[in-house]
Every structure is written in structure tokens, then in C-alpha cells.
Design an enzyme around this catalytic site. Structure first.
Site, short mmCIF file in Angstrom:
data_model
loop_
_atom_site.label_atom_id
_atom_site.label_comp_id
_atom_site.label_asym_id
_atom_site.label_seq_id
_atom_site.Cartn_x
_atom_site.Cartn_y
_atom_site.Cartn_z
N ASP A 127 -3.14 8.41 -1.04
CA ASP A 127 -3.54 7.34 -0.13
C ASP A 127 -4.98 6.91 -0.44
OD1 ASP A 127 -3.62 5.70 2.21
OD2 ASP A 127 -4.51 7.35 3.35
N HIS A 153 0.82 -1.22 0.00
CA HIS A 153 0.00 0.00 0.00
C HIS A 153 0.85 1.27 0.00
CE1 HIS A 153 -2.94 3.02 1.04
NE2 HIS A 153 -2.42 3.18 2.24
N GLU A 191 0.58 5.83 12.62
CA GLU A 191 -0.76 5.44 13.05
C GLU A 191 -0.84 3.94 13.35
OE1 GLU A 191 -3.15 7.29 13.74
OE2 GLU A 191 -5.08 6.30 13.36
N ASP A 192 -0.24 3.13 12.50
CA ASP A 192 -0.51 1.70 12.55
C ASP A 192 0.63 0.82 13.05
OD1 ASP A 192 -2.94 2.33 11.48
OD2 ASP A 192 -2.35 1.90 9.41
MN MN Z 1 -2.83 4.60 3.93
#
Ligand code: MN
Length: 726
Positions: free
Chosen positions: A144, A53, A81-82
């Protein structure tokens, strides 16, 4: 095709190198490796490793020809964030700028678009822009979203619908706004595919079929145009246009026409070298075929707000079919495709034209900035989006967005909701926390206003409100309040002046004499006259004097022996305005001399604020440039008991226990102490200051006597204000 999804790092690097041969590929590879490590073990819904991604997002950025910093940030955009990666780590490895971009993208991702109301969408879009202080944040976010939309089929249906709707309402228009035409078109087509799959599929099949049927015809038209251009010595590449299914769908829906009607049209684009030649080309086309009236649009002379430039015309082509042409230069084409991102290219070639930049509307500032910067790199380093930074977007508890100027407060917000809410607001909760009314709100805040029926607008609010609506409403309230106050004070002054002359106010106001007098003075009603008195424009003595003159004559005629006083002088006990010791909205005890019941006092008519009550020996009365006509006789209304704070200064021997003894003496005289302070002087004396609550001067006298009886106290006296001012 150049807009295809990039699937691996080598492809990404070669695409970057193609337009930026000197790019730091090592840095990009490092970012890829960092991202791959951080996302290790994570997979996308499709089952692919997650890192695909960010690589695809960075790939979209290469299609937009962004700089390396943006591509590095694109590769890392989901790490904060992840994953367990921290901002500190990112900063150490990739620098502050990358962290700033990643952080911005993360922040925008957290905005939840709670309401889908059409009229709010624009506000949300602006909010996104206002939260991103670097245009690259918005571009990365769009990249994104584009990749997420390209892979949307892997999600659950409900989630798919939600994301597609948000994309259609927020992100596609955002792409349009910053002028990235192909991203906008692709996002819209993907939205249609997921929101309305049947329509999408039907259109896709029909467009493909139609294009097949038409190929021969289009080829014919192209050849005719190319031949004519060559004959006229003009350069121009004639091409078909990529199909935008959502655009066709929208036209069908908006104009309620069939697919054939929308698509019964061959659309061609001619790209030429100069602006002059665009017009020359247009002339050639119009000489070949008859233009349809009303279909010519000159977006070169008047560009769209997102910078789009082109000439549009529709002609009746061979076999009587309509053919639509878009004519533009290469530069214009780049702007249409890349929008704001095209300007990096511009700068490299040093071709920003001042005249063009003037037409850029909302982007003008951005461009001007660019022109001020000495070199390309510096431009790239500081692409800021200043466009929406003078506004903030906040939510009501129900999720409605309100736009406020920067620096706005909960009071502005309250007035933006309703005048009643503004007039009665006592406090506010921002994101659940109580804040002061002058608190500055920021974008994304949820604001709840607390109201009380007893609250009224305050003059001080004018010092911090930012919106003209709030200012106007507050001023309006104050003005009408002042008017009410002036009317009331004027009535009271008139009444007392009348009583002083032995006249019954109720009878006088019923008689025509007062009304006549009001009219002679230029006021339509007695109330207007009273208000003028209350404002200090007209003196009561003057009114009553004139009222008495004719009356006096009458009376003299009937009771010749009784002399009637004209204007009384001195203090008439029964005639003066009564001052209630407690709270009286119409009267304020002045802070400069702080009078208490028992003090001899005078009233001063302020402009609109009622009477201020001073003690007769207040130095301000003499010192300030007071208008003697505004002074009125007043006296205390002793029937209503009240409490007053006075300042007391005590000089005593500096010994232990003196403060305690004085305090208990004060308490022993039924007075409360609300403040106490002690200072020791060099001469071994102590100065004690108290604020004491008393009811009147007699009470005060008792308190002072009680203090002076305390052992060690030398003097006790009243001060006009704290710490002995005046
Ligand atoms: Mn993303």
C-alpha cells in the site's frame, strides 16, 4: 519489468496465474468487483478512479508472489476505512481471514507517528510488527505504502514531505527488516525524490551518464569473468545491479566523499547454482584480479539479521579500476529480494535447510513454525508473527514511546518514566480514562500517571508489576522503609527498657558504655544496634542487663544499701512502649484480635514491619510459633483519643423493629455504626452483627449495656472479627 505498477484486473490475474497456475481467479475477480463497487465515485488525487489503487497494491503483492488471500485482502484493503462496506459483509463474501488482514492493515494505518526522533523510529517499527499478528498484514501495508509513494506527486507539498519522511523512518526500515530488498530500495529512492528532489535529480542524471560511459568496460569485465567460469566448469550469470540512488547518496553523506568516489566502482552480481560454487567462483575472481584488503565479506557463513546472504568482494580489475562483486545462489537472491515472502517459495520446493534457518536470527521462530506444519496450505493459513508479541508500546502524554513487557501496568510505566513518579503514583489515565493501578496496558495506549506526594510504594504492587525496574524500586523503597522503621522501633524499645531500670536514655546514649556494648555485639554504631533490636535480632533485656551489670557494680560500691533490680519482670507501667490508638506507622493493631484501648496488649517485633499489637489473650500469640524474645511490653497511650472499629454480635427475639431499636441504642451511646447485618435463625431468634466505632473498652462496655437494655435483646457481645471468627 516485474515490479511495474499493475493497472488493470486482467493484468493482475495473469501475473497471479504466472506463479500460481491453480489460483482461484474467480475469487480475485470477485474481490475486484466488490472493491470497485465500494469505491465507486471515489477518485484519487490524480483524478483516476480509486479502484486503481487497490489493484496496484494487489499487483505489488503478485510481485512478492503472495497467496490469493493476501491479494484479495490487498484489493479490499481500503474498503473498511473509506467506504460503507462493513466487516460483516466482507466476512460473508470473502471469509474471516480476509477480514482479519484488512482489519490489521486498517489498524496499522491509524497509528500516527507523532514524533520523528530517530531513536524512536525503531520502537515504532516494532510497534507496527507487534500490532500485526499475521506477517501478510505488514506485507500488504508495505505494498500500500509503495503504491502511495509511487503516486506521491499528486499530493500537496506538505503532505508529500510528511509521508515521505514517515516512509523513510518507518516503512523502508520495516521492509529491510523483513528482508524485502527491492521494496526497501524503491521506497528509499522515492523518499529521496520527494525529500531532496535536487539531489535525487543530480544523482539520477549522473548515474545514467556514468553507466553509459561504462557500458563498454562492464561488457569487457563480464566477458572475462564468463570465460574464466567456463574454463573452470562453473555456471554463473553475470549481471549489472539495479541502481539504488539513496544508497549512493547515503554513502556520500556518511563518508563525506564525492559521487565519483562512491561510484568509481563497477558493481556486478554473479548468480550461481550452489553454495559451494559461490566460494569456487570467488576463488576464480580472486585469481583473475587482486582483491582489495578488508573488502571481503562472507554473508553466507554469517547472514545478516534479515536473512541476506552473499559473498562480497572488491578487486582491482582491468585498467586498475575497482570492481565490486556480489556472489550468491538463486535461492539467496530470492531471499535478498523477497525476504520473508521468499519462504513461501522455499516451502513449496521443500528446501528449507535447517542449518540456514538457524542463522535466521529474529526470523528463526517463524521458520521453525513453518517446519512444524504438515502442508503448505496450512502454513499459508497461519503465518503468524510472534516476534514482538511479548512487548507493548505505549505513549507518554507528550508522544514519547515506551517499550514495556506484555502485561505491564501503569505502575511499570510510572517507574519507566522516573523513580519519583513510580513512588508517588496514585492512579492513571489510559487514553483519558481513569484505570486501576493494576490495569494491563496495550500497544498504542497513551498513559498519564497521577501522583500524590503522600503516596508511597505498596507491597501489593509487587503482585502485579512486570518490569524488573519497578520490582527493584518498590523492594528498595520497602527495604529502606523497614530499616527506618526498625531503627525507630528499636530506639523506642531501648529507651523504654532503660527507663524501666531507672536510667535516663539520653544520658546512656551519650555515654560510651552503650557504644562499647554495641561494638561487642558486632554493630558499628548505636543506631545499628537499635535497628537490630527493632528487627528482633537482639532483645532489649539482654542489652540493658549487660549495661547494668558493670554499672550496677559501680553503684553497689557507692550505695551499698540500695539493692538494684537486675532485669525487671512483670509489667512496668511507666516503662512500656506507648501505643497511640490512632495511626502509628511503627505499630499496627493486629487484625486477628483487633485490640482496642483498654484491652491488655502485647507487642510483637516483626521483621521490618515494626510492632504488631495483639491483645494478651489473642490465640495467635500462643498458637503460632512465636519467638518469645520478640514479645515486648506495650501499653496504650490514653492521652490521644482515637476511634476503633469493633464487631458486635447481638442475639434478639425475631420481631419487627428490633434492628432499629438496637441501632438507636448504639447511636444513643455516641457510637457510629459502619456496618450492620441481620440473619434470622430457625428458632425465631435474630442474629445481628454490627461494626461499631468506639474509643476504648469503657465505651464499648457502655454500648453493649445499652444494647442489652433494648426490649427483646437476649445477649450482646464483642467479637474478635466479623461474623464471629475467633
Ligand atoms: Mn491504501
Amino acid at each position: 519489468m516485474m515490479y511495474e505498477t499493475v493497472t488493470d484486473i486482467d493484468q493482475l490475474l495473469s501475473r497471479l496465474q504466472a506463479y500460481q497456475p491453480e489460483a482461484d481467479l474467480g475469487m480475485v475477480r470477485k474481490a475486484y468487483e466488490f472493491s470497485a463497487r465500494a469505491h465507486e465515485g471515489q477518485t484519487r488525487r490524480s483524478g483516476e478512479p480509486y479502484v486503481k489503487h487497490p489493484v496496484a497494491v494487489a499487483g505489488v503483492l503478485t510481485s512478492l508472489k503472495t497467496d490469493v488471500t493476501a491479494i484479495v485482502a490487498g484489493l479490499l484493503h481500503d474498503t473498511l476505512e473509506d467506504t460503507v462496506a462493513t466487516a460483516d459483509e466482507l466476512q460473508k463474501e470473502f471469509g474471516k481471514e480476509v477480514v482479519h488482514l484488512v482489519d490489521g492493515v486498517t489498524k496499522i494505518g491509524k497509528i500516527t507517528f507523532r514524533s520523528s526522533e530517530e531513536r524512536q523510529a525503531e520502537n515504532f517499527r516494532k510497534m507496527v510488527l507487534s500490532m500485526a499478528d499475521d506477517i501478510r498484514v505488514v506485507i500488504i501495508k508495505l505494498a500500500d505504502r509503495l503504491h502511495n509513494m509511487r503516486t506521491l506527486e499528486h499530493l500537496k507539498e506538505s503532505k508529500r514531505y510528511e509521508i515521505a519522511k514517515e516512509t523513510l523512518e518507518i516503512y523502508a526500515p520495516l521492509a529491510n527488516r523483513i528482508g524485502i530488498g527491492w521494496v526497501k530500495n524503491e521506497l528509499e529512492d522515492l523518499c529521496l525524490k520527494h525529500l531532496n528532489p535536487d539531489v535525487y535529480e543530480t544523482l539520477r542524471v549522473r548515474v545514467a551518464k556514468r553507466d553509459e560511459d561504462r557500458q563498454q568496460y562492464i561488457q569487457e569485465v563480464r566477458e572475462l569473468v564468463e570465460k574464466a567460469l567456463a574454463e573452470n566448469g562453473l555456471v554463473g550469470a553475470v549481471n549489472g545491479r539495479p541502481k539504488h540512488l539513496y544508497g549512493i547518496y547515503q554513502k556520500m553523506k556518511k563518508q563525506s566523499i564525492s559521487f565519483e568516489e562512491v561510484y568509481d566502482l563497477t558493481a556486478l552480481r554473479i548468480i550461481t547454482d550452489t553454495k559451494m560454487n559461490c566460494y569456487a567462483l570467488l576463488g576464480v575472481i580472486h585469481s583473475l584480479w587482486r582483491p582489495l584488503p578488508g573488502r571481503f565479506k562472507d554473508y553466507i557463513a554469517i547472514p545478516k539479521s534479515n536473512l541476506y546472504q552473499s559473498l562480497h568482494t572488491t578487486v582491482v580489475g582491468p585498467k586498475g579500476e575497482h570492481v565490486e562483486f556480489q556472489i550468491r545462489t538463486e535461492e539467496m537472491h530470492r531471499v535478498a529480494e523477497y525476504g520473508i515472502a521468499a519462504h513461501w517459495k522455499y516451502k513449496e520446493q521443500g528446501r528449507v535447510q535447517d542449518k540456514d534457518s538457524k542463522a535466521f536470527g529474529w526470523l528463526r521462530q517463524f521458520i521453525e513454525w513453518q517446519q512444524d506444519l504438515p502442508d503448505n496450505r496450512q502454513f499459508m493459513d497461519s503465518v503468524k508473527l510472534e516476534l514482538f508479541h511479548d512487548v507493548v508500546y505505549v505513549f507518554t502524554p507528550k508522544g514519547i514511546v515506551k517499550e514495556l513487557p506484555k502485561g505491564a501496568t501503569p505502575v511499570d510505566f510510572a517507574y519507566a518514566i522516573h523513580t519519583e513518579v513510580g513512588d508517588h503514583c496514585v492512579g492513571a489515565k489510559v487514553n483519558g480514562k481513569i484505570v486501576p493501578l493494576k490495569h494491563e496496558v496495550s500497544s498504542g495506549d497513551t498513559i498519564e500517571i497521577l501522583t500524590s506526594p503522600n503516596q508511597t510504594p505498596h507491597k501489593d504492587w509487587l503482585k502485579f508489576v512486570r518490569t524488573s525496574r519497578a520490582k527493584t524500586k518498590i523492594k528498595h523503597w520497602i527495604k529502606s522503609e523497614e530499616q527506618k522503621r526498625s531503627l525507630e522501633i528499636g530506639r523506642r524499645l531501648l529507651e523504654s527498657e532503660l527507663r524501666r531500670h531507672g536510667l535516663a536514655p539520653s544520658q546512656v546514649s551519650k555515654s560510651d558504655a552503650l557504644l562499647d556494648l554495641a561494638k561487642q555485639e558486632g554493630y558499628a554504631t548505636i543506631d545499628e544496634l537499635a535497628a537490630a533490636v527493632g528487627f528482633g535480632h537482639v532483645a532489649t533485656a539482654q542489652i540493658v542487663g549487660r549495661l547494668l551489670a558493670p554499672m550496677g557494680e559501680n553503684r553497689t560500691a557507692s550505695h551499698e544499701t540500695e539493692p538494684v533490680p537486675k532485669v525487671a519482670s512483670g509489667r512496668g507501667t511507666e516503662a512500656s512502649v506507648q501505643v497511640r490508638g490512632g495511626r502509628d506507622l511503627l505499630m499496627q493493631l493486629s487484625r486477628c484480635c483487633n485490640p482496642v484501648p483498654g484491652d491488655r496488649i502485647l507487642g510483637y517485633i516483626t521483621r521490618g514491619r515494626g510492632l504488631t499489637i495483639h491483645s494478651v489473650d489473642c490465640p495467635n500469640l500462643g498458637a503460632l510459633d512465636y519467638d518469645r524474645n520478640r514479645l515486648v511490653e506495650v501499653e496504650w497511650d490514653t492521652a490521644t483519643p482515637s476511634q476503633h472499629a469493633v464487631n458486635i454480635s447481638v442475639i434478639a427475639e425475631d420481631r419487627t423493629g428490633v434492628l432499629a431499636n438496637v441501632s438507636s441504642a448504639i447511636a444513643g451511646s455516641d457510637a457510629n455504626i459502619s456496618r450492620a447485618e441481620i440473619t434470622t435463625r430457625e428458632d425465631r431468634k435474630a442474629e445481628l452483627h454490627f461494626v461499631v466505632e468506639i474509643s476504648d473498652t469503657n465505651h464499648l462496655y457502655r454500648v453493649l449495656k445499652a444494647i442489652e437494655r433494648v426490649d427483646g435483646v437476649i445477649t450482646a457481645r464483642r467479637l474478635r472479627s466479623w461474623r464471629g471468627k475467633i
